[in-house]
Design a protein around this motif. Structure first.
Motif, mmCIF file in Angstrom:
data_model
loop_
_atom_site.group_PDB
_atom_site.id
_atom_site.type_symbol
_atom_site.label_atom_id
_atom_site.label_comp_id
_atom_site.label_asym_id
_atom_site.label_seq_id
_atom_site.Cartn_x
_atom_site.Cartn_y
_atom_site.Cartn_z
ATOM 1 N N TYR A 13 -5.430 8.164 -1.670
ATOM 2 C CA TYR A 13 -5.308 6.703 -1.605
ATOM 3 C C TYR A 13 -5.093 6.099 -2.992
ATOM 4 O O TYR A 13 -4.306 5.197 -3.176
ATOM 5 C CB TYR A 13 -6.582 6.075 -1.012
ATOM 6 N N MET A 40 0.844 -1.207 0.000
ATOM 7 C CA MET A 40 0.000 0.000 0.000
ATOM 8 C C MET A 40 0.874 1.250 0.000
ATOM 9 O O MET A 40 1.941 1.275 0.616
ATOM 10 C CB MET A 40 -0.868 -0.001 1.261
ATOM 11 N N GLU A 53 -0.984 -2.672 4.713
ATOM 12 C CA GLU A 53 -2.106 -1.769 5.010
ATOM 13 C C GLU A 53 -2.066 -1.322 6.481
ATOM 14 O O GLU A 53 -2.183 -0.130 6.784
ATOM 15 C CB GLU A 53 -3.421 -2.479 4.684
ATOM 16 N N LYS A 57 -1.383 2.542 7.768
ATOM 17 C CA LYS A 57 -2.413 3.254 8.547
ATOM 18 C C LYS A 57 -1.829 3.767 9.854
ATOM 19 O O LYS A 57 -2.093 4.895 10.270
ATOM 20 C CB LYS A 57 -3.616 2.346 8.788
#
Ligand code: FDA
Ligand code: KIV
Ligand code: MN
Length: 506
Positions: free
Chosen positions: A353, A263, A327, A331
Protein backbone atom coordinates in the motif's frame (compact mmCIF):
# COMPACT_ATOMS: atom_id res chain seq x y z
CA UNK A 1 37.95 -3.11 -39.77
CA UNK A 2 34.35 -4.13 -40.27
CA UNK A 3 33.34 -6.51 -37.53
CA UNK A 4 30.77 -6.96 -34.83
CA UNK A 5 32.13 -7.28 -31.37
CA UNK A 6 31.03 -7.30 -27.83
CA UNK A 7 32.70 -6.23 -24.66
CA UNK A 8 31.86 -5.78 -21.03
CA UNK A 9 31.59 -2.24 -19.74
CA UNK A 10 31.62 -0.01 -16.71
CA UNK A 11 27.99 0.40 -15.64
CA UNK A 12 27.65 4.13 -15.44
CA UNK A 13 23.95 3.78 -14.57
CA UNK A 14 24.70 2.13 -11.26
CA UNK A 15 26.50 4.68 -9.12
CA UNK A 16 28.42 3.07 -6.31
CA UNK A 17 27.84 -0.49 -7.52
CA UNK A 18 30.63 -2.92 -8.32
CA UNK A 19 31.92 -3.07 -11.88
CA UNK A 20 30.68 -6.04 -13.80
CA UNK A 21 33.81 -6.11 -15.90
CA UNK A 22 35.99 -3.84 -17.92
CA UNK A 23 37.99 -6.00 -20.26
CA UNK A 24 37.62 -5.41 -24.01
CA UNK A 25 36.89 -8.60 -25.90
CA UNK A 26 36.82 -8.30 -29.66
CA UNK A 27 35.10 -11.10 -31.55
CA UNK A 28 34.63 -10.71 -35.27
CA UNK A 29 31.24 -12.23 -35.80
CA UNK A 30 29.71 -10.95 -39.00
CA UNK A 31 30.31 -8.28 -41.60
CA UNK A 32 28.59 -5.00 -40.86
CA UNK A 33 26.07 -4.78 -43.70
CA UNK A 34 25.92 -4.78 -47.45
CA UNK A 35 27.20 -1.33 -48.30
CA UNK A 36 29.73 0.55 -50.36
CA UNK A 37 29.72 3.28 -47.73
CA UNK A 38 33.05 4.42 -46.24
CA UNK A 39 33.95 6.60 -43.31
CA UNK A 40 34.31 10.31 -44.14
CA UNK A 41 37.84 11.36 -45.12
CA UNK A 42 40.05 12.92 -42.45
CA UNK A 43 40.21 16.21 -44.44
CA UNK A 44 36.41 16.32 -44.62
CA UNK A 45 36.12 15.95 -40.85
CA UNK A 46 38.81 18.59 -40.26
CA UNK A 47 36.95 21.16 -42.37
CA UNK A 48 33.58 20.19 -40.88
CA UNK A 49 34.99 20.55 -37.36
CA UNK A 50 36.20 24.08 -38.12
CA UNK A 51 32.82 25.03 -39.59
CA UNK A 52 30.97 23.54 -36.61
CA UNK A 53 33.19 25.42 -34.15
CA UNK A 54 32.54 28.65 -36.08
CA UNK A 55 28.76 28.13 -35.87
CA UNK A 56 28.32 26.55 -32.41
CA UNK A 57 31.39 27.67 -30.44
CA UNK A 58 34.42 25.67 -29.36
CA UNK A 59 32.74 24.27 -26.21
CA UNK A 60 30.03 22.59 -28.27
CA UNK A 61 32.35 20.45 -30.42
CA UNK A 62 34.66 17.65 -29.29
CA UNK A 63 36.96 15.18 -30.99
CA UNK A 64 38.54 13.66 -27.88
CA UNK A 65 38.64 9.87 -27.93
CA UNK A 66 37.02 9.32 -24.53
CA UNK A 67 34.01 11.44 -25.46
CA UNK A 68 33.71 9.83 -28.90
CA UNK A 69 33.81 6.39 -27.26
CA UNK A 70 31.20 7.33 -24.69
CA UNK A 71 28.88 8.46 -27.48
CA UNK A 72 29.40 5.45 -29.72
CA UNK A 73 27.80 2.80 -27.56
CA UNK A 74 24.69 2.19 -25.50
CA UNK A 75 23.71 -0.22 -22.69
CA UNK A 76 23.22 -3.31 -24.88
CA UNK A 77 25.75 -5.75 -26.34
CA UNK A 78 28.30 -3.84 -28.43
CA UNK A 79 28.00 -4.75 -32.09
CA UNK A 80 31.16 -3.14 -33.48
CA UNK A 81 33.93 -0.77 -32.54
CA UNK A 82 33.44 2.19 -34.87
CA UNK A 83 33.63 5.60 -33.19
CA UNK A 84 31.98 8.85 -34.17
CA UNK A 85 34.55 11.32 -35.56
CA UNK A 86 33.07 14.28 -33.69
CA UNK A 87 30.57 14.91 -30.92
CA UNK A 88 28.51 18.12 -30.88
CA UNK A 89 26.00 19.61 -28.42
CA UNK A 90 23.38 21.85 -30.06
CA UNK A 91 21.64 24.33 -27.74
CA UNK A 92 18.62 25.05 -29.95
CA UNK A 93 16.60 23.82 -32.92
CA UNK A 94 18.39 26.44 -35.03
CA UNK A 95 21.80 25.03 -34.07
CA UNK A 96 20.55 21.54 -34.85
CA UNK A 97 19.52 22.80 -38.28
CA UNK A 98 22.97 24.28 -38.85
CA UNK A 99 24.60 20.94 -37.91
CA UNK A 100 22.33 19.08 -40.35
CA UNK A 101 23.05 21.55 -43.17
CA UNK A 102 26.82 21.43 -42.62
CA UNK A 103 26.88 17.61 -42.44
CA UNK A 104 24.64 17.30 -45.50
CA UNK A 105 26.88 19.62 -47.48
CA UNK A 106 29.90 17.37 -46.71
CA UNK A 107 27.87 14.10 -46.89
CA UNK A 108 28.87 13.17 -43.34
CA UNK A 109 26.68 10.79 -41.26
CA UNK A 110 24.73 12.22 -38.30
CA UNK A 111 23.75 10.14 -35.27
CA UNK A 112 21.29 11.57 -32.71
CA UNK A 113 22.28 10.77 -29.10
CA UNK A 114 19.71 10.99 -26.27
CA UNK A 115 20.91 9.46 -23.01
CA UNK A 116 22.50 6.34 -24.52
CA UNK A 117 20.28 3.89 -22.61
CA UNK A 118 19.15 2.10 -25.78
CA UNK A 119 19.76 -1.64 -26.07
CA UNK A 120 20.19 -2.24 -29.82
CA UNK A 121 23.33 -0.17 -30.63
CA UNK A 122 21.18 2.66 -32.05
CA UNK A 123 23.68 5.38 -31.11
CA UNK A 124 26.84 3.69 -32.36
CA UNK A 125 28.58 5.31 -35.30
CA UNK A 126 28.50 2.48 -37.83
CA UNK A 127 30.23 4.67 -40.44
CA UNK A 128 31.78 7.35 -38.24
CA UNK A 129 30.39 10.87 -38.61
CA UNK A 130 28.96 13.27 -36.05
CA UNK A 131 27.25 12.17 -32.86
CA UNK A 132 24.74 14.87 -31.94
CA UNK A 133 24.20 14.88 -28.17
CA UNK A 134 20.83 16.51 -27.49
CA UNK A 135 21.26 16.86 -23.71
CA UNK A 136 21.83 20.64 -23.66
CA UNK A 137 18.36 21.26 -25.10
CA UNK A 138 16.71 20.50 -21.78
CA UNK A 139 13.74 22.82 -21.37
CA UNK A 140 10.08 22.14 -20.80
CA UNK A 141 8.88 24.62 -23.41
CA UNK A 142 5.11 24.49 -23.07
CA UNK A 143 2.95 23.15 -20.23
CA UNK A 144 -0.84 23.04 -20.27
CA UNK A 145 -1.95 21.26 -17.11
CA UNK A 146 -5.65 21.62 -17.80
CA UNK A 147 -5.29 20.32 -21.35
CA UNK A 148 -3.10 17.48 -20.06
CA UNK A 149 -0.19 18.10 -22.41
CA UNK A 150 3.41 19.19 -22.19
CA UNK A 151 6.09 19.95 -24.78
CA UNK A 152 9.68 19.02 -24.00
CA UNK A 153 13.07 19.43 -25.61
CA UNK A 154 15.26 16.32 -26.10
CA UNK A 155 17.36 16.80 -22.96
CA UNK A 156 14.36 16.30 -20.67
CA UNK A 157 14.26 12.78 -19.23
CA UNK A 158 11.20 10.90 -18.04
CA UNK A 159 12.22 11.18 -14.38
CA UNK A 160 12.99 14.89 -14.83
CA UNK A 161 9.56 15.46 -16.34
CA UNK A 162 7.82 13.51 -13.59
CA UNK A 163 9.69 15.49 -10.94
CA UNK A 164 8.34 18.69 -12.53
CA UNK A 165 4.79 17.35 -12.98
CA UNK A 166 4.45 15.96 -9.45
CA UNK A 167 3.78 19.34 -7.85
CA UNK A 168 0.89 19.81 -10.27
CA UNK A 169 -0.68 16.44 -9.40
CA UNK A 170 0.25 15.10 -12.85
CA UNK A 171 2.54 12.43 -14.30
CA UNK A 172 3.81 10.88 -17.52
CA UNK A 173 3.39 7.11 -17.23
CA UNK A 174 5.57 5.59 -19.99
CA UNK A 175 8.41 4.01 -18.01
CA UNK A 176 11.31 2.13 -19.59
CA UNK A 177 13.53 0.94 -16.73
CA UNK A 178 16.18 3.57 -17.53
CA UNK A 179 15.88 7.33 -17.06
CA UNK A 180 15.83 7.86 -20.82
CA UNK A 181 15.25 11.12 -22.69
CA UNK A 182 11.64 11.57 -23.79
CA UNK A 183 12.70 12.30 -27.37
CA UNK A 184 14.92 9.16 -27.35
CA UNK A 185 11.89 7.27 -26.07
CA UNK A 186 9.90 8.75 -28.95
CA UNK A 187 12.65 7.69 -31.36
CA UNK A 188 12.58 4.06 -30.14
CA UNK A 189 8.81 3.86 -29.53
CA UNK A 190 9.57 2.90 -25.95
CA UNK A 191 7.14 1.56 -23.39
CA UNK A 192 7.40 -0.20 -20.04
CA UNK A 193 5.33 -1.54 -17.21
CA UNK A 194 2.45 0.96 -17.46
CA UNK A 195 1.70 0.40 -21.17
CA UNK A 196 -1.15 -2.01 -20.53
CA UNK A 197 -3.22 0.87 -19.10
CA UNK A 198 -1.67 4.07 -20.52
CA UNK A 199 -0.22 2.91 -23.85
CA UNK A 200 3.27 3.23 -25.32
CA UNK A 201 4.99 6.30 -26.80
CA UNK A 202 2.90 5.74 -29.95
CA UNK A 203 -0.31 6.53 -28.09
CA UNK A 204 1.18 9.36 -26.03
CA UNK A 205 2.98 11.61 -28.52
CA UNK A 206 0.77 14.33 -30.02
CA UNK A 207 3.29 16.23 -32.13
CA UNK A 208 7.02 16.34 -32.76
CA UNK A 209 9.34 18.98 -34.11
CA UNK A 210 11.99 17.42 -36.32
CA UNK A 211 15.12 18.76 -37.97
CA UNK A 212 15.47 16.86 -41.23
CA UNK A 213 18.75 15.75 -42.79
CA UNK A 214 18.98 18.89 -44.95
CA UNK A 215 18.26 21.24 -42.02
CA UNK A 216 14.56 21.91 -42.71
CA UNK A 217 12.26 21.96 -39.67
CA UNK A 218 9.08 19.82 -39.73
CA UNK A 219 6.19 19.87 -37.24
CA UNK A 220 4.56 16.49 -37.74
CA UNK A 221 1.08 17.64 -36.67
CA UNK A 222 1.54 21.28 -37.74
CA UNK A 223 3.29 24.01 -35.73
CA UNK A 224 1.94 24.40 -32.15
CA UNK A 225 -0.88 21.86 -32.71
CA UNK A 226 -1.70 19.86 -29.60
CA UNK A 227 -5.25 18.59 -30.01
CA UNK A 228 -5.89 15.10 -28.62
CA UNK A 229 -7.15 13.86 -31.97
CA UNK A 230 -6.84 14.79 -35.62
CA UNK A 231 -7.92 13.44 -38.98
CA UNK A 232 -5.76 15.92 -40.86
CA UNK A 233 -3.96 13.90 -43.51
CA UNK A 234 -1.26 11.29 -42.99
CA UNK A 235 -0.07 10.57 -39.46
CA UNK A 236 3.45 11.98 -39.74
CA UNK A 237 3.86 11.96 -35.96
CA UNK A 238 3.70 8.19 -35.85
CA UNK A 239 6.19 7.99 -38.70
CA UNK A 240 8.78 9.53 -36.39
CA UNK A 241 7.80 7.45 -33.35
CA UNK A 242 10.16 4.48 -33.71
CA UNK A 243 12.28 6.09 -36.45
CA UNK A 244 15.46 5.53 -34.37
CA UNK A 245 17.24 8.65 -35.58
CA UNK A 246 17.06 7.46 -39.19
CA UNK A 247 14.72 10.22 -40.46
CA UNK A 248 15.77 13.32 -38.53
CA UNK A 249 16.50 14.88 -35.13
CA UNK A 250 13.53 15.11 -32.78
CA UNK A 251 13.98 18.54 -31.22
CA UNK A 252 10.62 18.77 -29.41
CA UNK A 253 7.94 16.28 -28.40
CA UNK A 254 4.42 17.19 -27.29
CA UNK A 255 3.15 14.53 -24.90
CA UNK A 256 -0.08 13.54 -23.19
CA UNK A 257 0.04 13.70 -19.40
CA UNK A 258 -2.28 12.28 -16.73
CA UNK A 259 -3.60 13.03 -13.25
CA UNK A 260 -1.82 11.12 -10.47
CA UNK A 261 -4.34 8.50 -9.29
CA UNK A 262 -5.83 8.99 -5.83
CA UNK A 263 -4.66 5.52 -4.85
CA UNK A 264 -2.11 3.01 -6.14
CA UNK A 265 -1.98 -0.54 -4.81
CA UNK A 266 0.58 -3.17 -5.80
CA UNK A 267 0.49 -6.92 -5.37
CA UNK A 268 2.76 -9.92 -5.94
CA UNK A 269 1.35 -13.39 -6.51
CA UNK A 270 3.07 -16.74 -7.25
CA UNK A 271 1.79 -19.49 -9.59
CA UNK A 272 2.74 -23.09 -10.23
CA UNK A 273 3.07 -22.64 -14.01
CA UNK A 274 3.70 -19.86 -16.52
CA UNK A 275 0.39 -20.81 -18.15
CA UNK A 276 -1.54 -20.22 -14.93
CA UNK A 277 0.07 -16.78 -14.57
CA UNK A 278 -0.68 -15.79 -18.18
CA UNK A 279 -4.24 -17.20 -17.96
CA UNK A 280 -4.76 -14.99 -14.91
CA UNK A 281 -3.57 -11.99 -16.90
CA UNK A 282 -5.84 -12.80 -19.87
CA UNK A 283 -8.86 -13.26 -17.58
CA UNK A 284 -8.15 -9.97 -15.76
CA UNK A 285 -8.07 -8.18 -19.12
CA UNK A 286 -11.16 -10.04 -20.35
CA UNK A 287 -12.99 -8.91 -17.21
CA UNK A 288 -12.17 -5.34 -18.18
CA UNK A 289 -10.40 -4.62 -14.90
CA UNK A 290 -8.45 -1.45 -15.78
CA UNK A 291 -5.19 -2.88 -14.45
CA UNK A 292 -2.29 -0.40 -14.57
CA UNK A 293 0.61 -2.87 -14.49
CA UNK A 294 0.79 -6.63 -14.85
CA UNK A 295 4.29 -8.05 -15.14
CA UNK A 296 5.58 -11.61 -15.19
CA UNK A 297 8.88 -12.94 -13.84
CA UNK A 298 9.82 -16.62 -14.06
CA UNK A 299 11.44 -18.72 -11.32
CA UNK A 300 14.99 -17.91 -12.54
CA UNK A 301 14.31 -14.16 -12.50
CA UNK A 302 12.64 -14.37 -9.07
CA UNK A 303 15.60 -16.25 -7.61
CA UNK A 304 18.05 -13.59 -8.81
CA UNK A 305 15.69 -10.82 -7.70
CA UNK A 306 15.43 -12.31 -4.18
CA UNK A 307 19.19 -12.80 -3.79
CA UNK A 308 20.10 -9.40 -5.11
CA UNK A 309 17.48 -7.36 -3.25
CA UNK A 310 17.38 -9.42 -0.03
CA UNK A 311 13.76 -10.35 -0.70
CA UNK A 312 12.06 -13.63 0.08
CA UNK A 313 9.42 -14.12 -2.59
CA UNK A 314 8.55 -17.67 -3.62
CA UNK A 315 10.84 -18.91 -6.43
CA UNK A 316 8.09 -19.57 -8.98
CA UNK A 317 6.40 -17.89 -11.95
CA UNK A 318 5.16 -14.64 -10.41
CA UNK A 319 2.87 -11.78 -11.38
CA UNK A 320 3.54 -8.23 -10.22
CA UNK A 321 0.31 -6.22 -10.43
CA UNK A 322 -0.73 -2.65 -9.78
CA UNK A 323 -4.13 -0.98 -9.60
CA UNK A 324 -4.76 2.78 -9.98
CA UNK A 325 -7.88 4.83 -9.24
CA UNK A 326 -10.09 6.07 -6.44
CA UNK A 327 -9.94 4.11 -3.18
CA UNK A 328 -13.23 2.32 -3.88
CA UNK A 329 -12.30 1.45 -7.41
CA UNK A 330 -8.83 0.17 -6.47
CA UNK A 331 -10.27 -2.01 -3.72
CA UNK A 332 -12.84 -3.57 -6.01
CA UNK A 333 -10.31 -4.07 -8.85
CA UNK A 334 -7.91 -5.77 -6.43
CA UNK A 335 -10.64 -8.00 -4.98
CA UNK A 336 -11.79 -9.14 -8.41
CA UNK A 337 -8.22 -9.73 -9.67
CA UNK A 338 -7.42 -11.62 -6.45
CA UNK A 339 -10.34 -13.96 -7.07
CA UNK A 340 -9.16 -14.62 -10.63
CA UNK A 341 -5.63 -15.35 -9.40
CA UNK A 342 -7.04 -17.68 -6.72
CA UNK A 343 -9.07 -19.53 -9.32
CA UNK A 344 -5.83 -20.17 -11.28
CA UNK A 345 -4.00 -21.50 -8.22
CA UNK A 346 -2.23 -18.24 -7.33
CA UNK A 347 -0.74 -18.20 -3.85
CA UNK A 348 1.51 -16.17 -1.55
CA UNK A 349 -0.38 -12.95 -2.35
CA UNK A 350 1.44 -9.94 -0.91
CA UNK A 351 0.06 -6.40 -1.03
CA UNK A 352 1.99 -3.12 -0.98
CA UNK A 353 0.00 0.00 0.00
CA UNK A 354 2.71 2.47 1.02
CA UNK A 355 4.59 4.27 -1.73
CA UNK A 356 7.96 3.33 -0.21
CA UNK A 357 7.10 -0.36 -0.30
CA UNK A 358 5.66 -0.09 -3.81
CA UNK A 359 8.74 1.76 -5.04
CA UNK A 360 11.01 -0.95 -3.59
CA UNK A 361 9.03 -3.62 -5.37
CA UNK A 362 9.04 -1.84 -8.74
CA UNK A 363 12.70 -0.89 -8.41
CA UNK A 364 13.52 -4.60 -7.97
CA UNK A 365 11.49 -5.29 -11.13
CA UNK A 366 13.04 -2.43 -13.14
CA UNK A 367 16.59 -3.37 -12.09
CA UNK A 368 16.34 -7.01 -13.18
CA UNK A 369 18.69 -6.49 -16.15
CA UNK A 370 21.44 -5.10 -13.87
CA UNK A 371 20.62 -7.79 -11.30
CA UNK A 372 21.17 -10.48 -13.95
CA UNK A 373 24.55 -9.04 -14.95
CA UNK A 374 25.70 -8.55 -11.39
CA UNK A 375 24.63 -12.09 -10.51
CA UNK A 376 26.96 -13.30 -13.30
CA UNK A 377 30.15 -11.26 -12.88
CA UNK A 378 32.10 -10.59 -16.06
CA UNK A 379 29.22 -11.71 -18.27
CA UNK A 380 27.08 -9.88 -20.80
CA UNK A 381 23.60 -10.76 -22.05
CA UNK A 382 21.71 -10.74 -25.32
CA UNK A 383 18.36 -9.13 -24.54
CA UNK A 384 15.35 -10.41 -26.45
CA UNK A 385 12.16 -8.37 -26.87
CA UNK A 386 9.57 -10.37 -28.79
CA UNK A 387 5.88 -9.51 -28.56
CA UNK A 388 3.00 -11.80 -29.59
CA UNK A 389 -0.78 -11.87 -29.30
CA UNK A 390 -1.25 -12.56 -25.62
CA UNK A 391 -2.89 -16.01 -25.99
CA UNK A 392 0.30 -17.22 -27.74
CA UNK A 393 2.49 -16.18 -24.83
CA UNK A 394 2.31 -19.32 -22.63
CA UNK A 395 3.43 -21.60 -25.50
CA UNK A 396 6.18 -19.22 -26.53
CA UNK A 397 7.58 -18.79 -23.02
CA UNK A 398 7.30 -22.50 -22.16
CA UNK A 399 9.10 -23.58 -25.34
CA UNK A 400 11.73 -20.87 -24.88
CA UNK A 401 12.38 -21.94 -21.29
CA UNK A 402 12.81 -25.56 -22.43
CA UNK A 403 15.32 -24.42 -25.09
CA UNK A 404 17.24 -22.33 -22.57
CA UNK A 405 17.41 -25.22 -20.11
CA UNK A 406 18.65 -27.60 -22.79
CA UNK A 407 21.35 -25.15 -23.91
CA UNK A 408 22.84 -24.78 -20.42
CA UNK A 409 22.75 -20.95 -20.79
CA UNK A 410 21.43 -18.83 -17.91
CA UNK A 411 18.34 -16.99 -19.13
CA UNK A 412 15.76 -15.40 -16.84
CA UNK A 413 12.41 -14.69 -18.52
CA UNK A 414 10.21 -11.73 -17.69
CA UNK A 415 7.72 -9.60 -19.44
CA UNK A 416 5.08 -7.00 -19.86
CA UNK A 417 2.60 -9.83 -19.98
CA UNK A 418 -0.47 -7.65 -20.39
CA UNK A 419 0.92 -6.57 -23.78
CA UNK A 420 2.18 -10.03 -24.82
CA UNK A 421 5.75 -8.65 -24.64
CA UNK A 422 8.48 -10.70 -22.98
CA UNK A 423 12.24 -10.53 -22.53
CA UNK A 424 14.98 -13.02 -21.82
CA UNK A 425 18.52 -12.09 -20.86
CA UNK A 426 20.70 -14.75 -22.48
CA UNK A 427 23.87 -14.60 -20.42
CA UNK A 428 27.26 -15.33 -21.98
CA UNK A 429 30.87 -14.98 -21.02
CA UNK A 430 32.58 -12.63 -23.53
CA UNK A 431 35.70 -14.80 -23.33
CA UNK A 432 33.77 -17.83 -24.55
CA UNK A 433 32.61 -17.33 -28.16
CA UNK A 434 30.75 -20.66 -28.05
CA UNK A 435 28.50 -19.26 -25.31
CA UNK A 436 27.74 -16.18 -27.38
CA UNK A 437 26.93 -18.44 -30.36
CA UNK A 438 24.54 -20.47 -28.20
CA UNK A 439 22.84 -17.32 -26.92
CA UNK A 440 22.51 -15.98 -30.47
CA UNK A 441 21.03 -19.29 -31.68
CA UNK A 442 18.51 -19.24 -28.84
CA UNK A 443 17.54 -15.63 -29.59
CA UNK A 444 17.11 -16.45 -33.28
CA UNK A 445 14.93 -19.49 -32.57
CA UNK A 446 12.74 -17.56 -30.15
CA UNK A 447 12.32 -14.71 -32.61
CA UNK A 448 11.41 -17.05 -35.44
CA UNK A 449 8.82 -18.64 -33.16
CA UNK A 450 7.38 -15.23 -32.26
CA UNK A 451 7.12 -14.29 -35.94
CA UNK A 452 5.44 -17.63 -36.69
CA UNK A 453 2.94 -16.81 -33.93
CA UNK A 454 1.98 -13.53 -35.68
CA UNK A 455 4.19 -11.44 -33.41
CA UNK A 456 7.08 -9.00 -33.75
CA UNK A 457 10.85 -9.21 -33.14
CA UNK A 458 10.71 -6.10 -30.97
CA UNK A 459 7.91 -4.87 -28.76
CA UNK A 460 9.74 -1.81 -27.42
CA UNK A 461 13.54 -1.73 -27.84
CA UNK A 462 13.67 -1.12 -31.59
CA UNK A 463 15.74 -2.61 -34.42
CA UNK A 464 19.06 -0.72 -34.21
CA UNK A 465 21.79 -3.06 -35.44
CA UNK A 466 20.82 -6.04 -33.31
CA UNK A 467 17.57 -6.90 -35.09
CA UNK A 468 18.11 -5.78 -38.69
CA UNK A 469 17.87 -9.27 -40.15
CA UNK A 470 14.65 -9.99 -38.23
CA UNK A 471 12.99 -6.85 -39.59
CA UNK A 472 13.40 -8.18 -43.14
CA UNK A 473 11.55 -11.36 -42.16
CA UNK A 474 8.89 -9.51 -40.22
CA UNK A 475 8.03 -6.87 -42.83
CA UNK A 476 8.64 -8.79 -46.05
CA UNK A 477 10.15 -7.24 -49.20
CA UNK A 478 7.32 -4.80 -49.98
CA UNK A 479 7.27 -3.48 -46.40
CA UNK A 480 11.03 -2.93 -46.43
CA UNK A 481 10.88 -1.29 -49.86
CA UNK A 482 8.17 1.10 -48.61
CA UNK A 483 10.18 2.03 -45.51
CA UNK A 484 13.26 2.67 -47.63
CA UNK A 485 11.36 4.83 -50.09
CA UNK A 486 10.10 6.98 -47.20
CA UNK A 487 13.66 7.25 -45.90
CA UNK A 488 14.91 8.16 -49.38
CA UNK A 489 12.43 11.04 -49.57
CA UNK A 490 13.51 12.46 -46.22
CA UNK A 491 17.19 11.50 -46.33
CA UNK A 492 18.24 11.02 -49.97
CA UNK A 493 21.96 10.66 -49.16
CA UNK A 494 21.44 8.09 -46.34
CA UNK A 495 23.12 10.35 -43.81
CA UNK A 496 20.76 10.00 -40.81
CA UNK A 497 22.07 7.21 -38.59
CA UNK A 498 23.29 4.95 -41.42
CA UNK A 499 23.84 1.24 -40.75
CA UNK A 500 20.73 0.87 -38.58
CA UNK A 501 17.30 -0.70 -39.18
CA UNK A 502 18.05 -1.81 -42.78
CA UNK A 503 20.46 -4.56 -43.87
CA UNK A 504 21.24 -2.74 -47.10
CA UNK A 505 20.87 0.76 -48.54
CA UNK A 506 18.53 2.07 -51.29
C1 FDA B 1 18.01 -1.04 -17.47
C2 FDA B 1 17.26 -0.70 -18.71
C3 FDA B 1 15.92 -1.00 -18.79
C4 FDA B 1 15.19 -0.70 -19.94
C5 FDA B 1 15.83 -0.07 -21.02
C6 FDA B 1 17.20 0.24 -20.95
C7 FDA B 1 17.91 -0.08 -19.81
C8 FDA B 1 19.38 0.26 -19.77
N1 FDA B 1 15.09 0.25 -22.15
C9 FDA B 1 15.74 0.82 -23.36
C10 FDA B 1 15.89 2.36 -23.40
O1 FDA B 1 15.76 2.96 -22.18
C11 FDA B 1 14.96 2.94 -24.43
O2 FDA B 1 15.28 2.44 -25.69
C12 FDA B 1 15.00 4.48 -24.51
O3 FDA B 1 13.88 4.86 -25.24
C13 FDA B 1 16.24 5.07 -25.14
O4 FDA B 1 16.25 6.48 -24.91
P1 FDA B 1 17.62 7.31 -24.91
O5 FDA B 1 17.31 8.74 -24.72
O6 FDA B 1 18.60 6.71 -23.98
O7 FDA B 1 18.06 7.05 -26.42
P2 FDA B 1 19.49 6.66 -26.97
O8 FDA B 1 20.40 7.80 -26.83
O9 FDA B 1 19.93 5.36 -26.42
O10 FDA B 1 19.12 6.46 -28.51
C14 FDA B 1 18.30 5.42 -28.94
C15 FDA B 1 17.95 5.61 -30.42
O11 FDA B 1 17.16 6.77 -30.59
C16 FDA B 1 17.80 7.74 -31.39
N2 FDA B 1 17.57 9.05 -30.77
C17 FDA B 1 17.83 9.42 -29.48
N3 FDA B 1 17.46 10.69 -29.28
C18 FDA B 1 16.96 11.14 -30.46
C19 FDA B 1 16.42 12.38 -30.90
N4 FDA B 1 16.30 13.43 -30.08
N5 FDA B 1 16.02 12.49 -32.19
C20 FDA B 1 16.11 11.43 -33.03
N6 FDA B 1 16.61 10.25 -32.68
C21 FDA B 1 17.02 10.10 -31.41
C22 FDA B 1 19.26 7.34 -31.42
O12 FDA B 1 19.91 7.75 -32.61
C23 FDA B 1 19.16 5.83 -31.30
O13 FDA B 1 18.91 5.27 -32.56
C24 FDA B 1 13.74 -0.03 -22.17
N7 FDA B 1 12.98 0.35 -23.23
C25 FDA B 1 11.66 0.11 -23.25
O14 FDA B 1 10.98 0.50 -24.19
N8 FDA B 1 11.06 -0.55 -22.21
C26 FDA B 1 11.75 -0.99 -21.15
O15 FDA B 1 11.18 -1.61 -20.28
C27 FDA B 1 13.14 -0.69 -21.08
N9 FDA B 1 13.87 -1.02 -20.00
C1 KIV C 1 15.12 -5.65 -21.20
C2 KIV C 1 14.84 -4.82 -20.01
C3 KIV C 1 15.95 -3.94 -19.82
C4 KIV C 1 13.46 -4.33 -20.11
O1 KIV C 1 13.01 -3.87 -21.13
C5 KIV C 1 12.61 -4.57 -18.95
O2 KIV C 1 13.12 -4.79 -17.85
O3 KIV C 1 11.40 -4.54 -19.14
MN1 MN D 1 10.78 -4.12 -21.13
Amino acid sequence: MHCWFFTSQVFKSLPGKALVGNSRNFHCIKPLLQSTRHRPLVETITTLRQNLIKSLGRDSVSDTEAIRKQHSRDEGVERHNHLADLVVWPKSTEECSIIASLCSEKKVPMIPFGTGTGLESGVCAAYGGVSVDMSKMDQIVNFNPEDFDVTVQPGVTRKGLNHFLKDHGLWFPVDPGADASLCGMTATSASGTNAVRYGTMRENVLNVEVVLADGRVLHTAGENRRSKKSSAGFNLTNLFVGSEGSLGFITKATLKIYGIPEMMLSAVCAFTTIKAAVDTCVQILQSNIPIARIELMDDVAMDMCNNHNKLDYKVAPTLFLEFHGSEDSVKSQAKFAGEIADYNGGSEFRWAYESEERNRLWKARHDIYWTTLQSNPGCRAIITDVCVPITRLPDLITQTKADIQESGIIGPCLGHVGDGNFHTFLVFNPNKPEEFKKAETLAARMTKRALDLNGTCTGEHGIGIGKMNYLEKEMGPVGIEMMKSIKKTLDPHWLMNPGKIFLSEY
